[in-house]
Design a protein around this motif. Sequence first.
Motif, mmCIF file in Angstrom:
data_model
loop_
_atom_site.group_PDB
_atom_site.id
_atom_site.type_symbol
_atom_site.label_atom_id
_atom_site.label_comp_id
_atom_site.label_asym_id
_atom_site.label_seq_id
_atom_site.Cartn_x
_atom_site.Cartn_y
_atom_site.Cartn_z
ATOM 1 N N MET A 167 35.360 42.733 31.060
ATOM 2 C CA MET A 167 35.496 43.741 29.597
ATOM 3 C C MET A 167 34.277 43.173 28.702
ATOM 4 S SD MET A 167 38.954 43.398 27.540
ATOM 5 C CE MET A 167 39.634 44.874 27.173
ATOM 6 N N SER B 33 41.423 52.589 28.092
ATOM 7 C CA SER B 33 40.661 51.618 28.815
ATOM 8 C C SER B 33 41.194 50.331 29.321
ATOM 9 C CB SER B 33 39.750 51.390 27.840
ATOM 10 O OG SER B 33 38.745 50.522 28.421
ATOM 11 N N GLU C 264 41.936 49.215 33.120
ATOM 12 C CA GLU C 264 41.327 47.692 33.568
ATOM 13 C C GLU C 264 42.524 46.984 34.290
ATOM 14 O OE1 GLU C 264 39.276 43.725 31.634
ATOM 15 O OE2 GLU C 264 38.554 45.845 30.840
ATOM 16 N N GLU D 292 43.580 47.662 37.558
ATOM 17 C CA GLU D 292 42.602 47.563 38.720
ATOM 18 C C GLU D 292 42.822 46.278 39.256
ATOM 19 O OE1 GLU D 292 38.698 48.097 37.110
ATOM 20 O OE2 GLU D 292 38.882 50.092 36.925
#
Length: 95
Positions: free
Chosen positions: A1, A82, A86, A89
């Motif tokens: 990030m 977003s 993330e 994942e």
Amino acid sequence: MAAHDDEILRALSHAERRRLLVLCRDTPRSAGELAADSHMTGASVSEHLKVLRKTGLARVDKQGKFWFYRTNTEFLKQVLASLEAELMEIPEDAP
């Protein structure tokens, strides 16, 4: 990030900032209106609005002598999407 993403998450981690985003989500509001409706001092509201503006979560428009704040809803939606992407994942068996 990215570092900026971390700043955004820190900004959203504060309950009063989230409340300000809700208060100016549908209608632009002045800092004075936000202070009255949030039961915070004007100085506290100003500090929180500064953080929200810096991170892009709030926008400001000047009309005459007054500044009106509103939630940057499109940007907030992008941030949330977003973050969701993330988190999806990360393998389920990750420590």
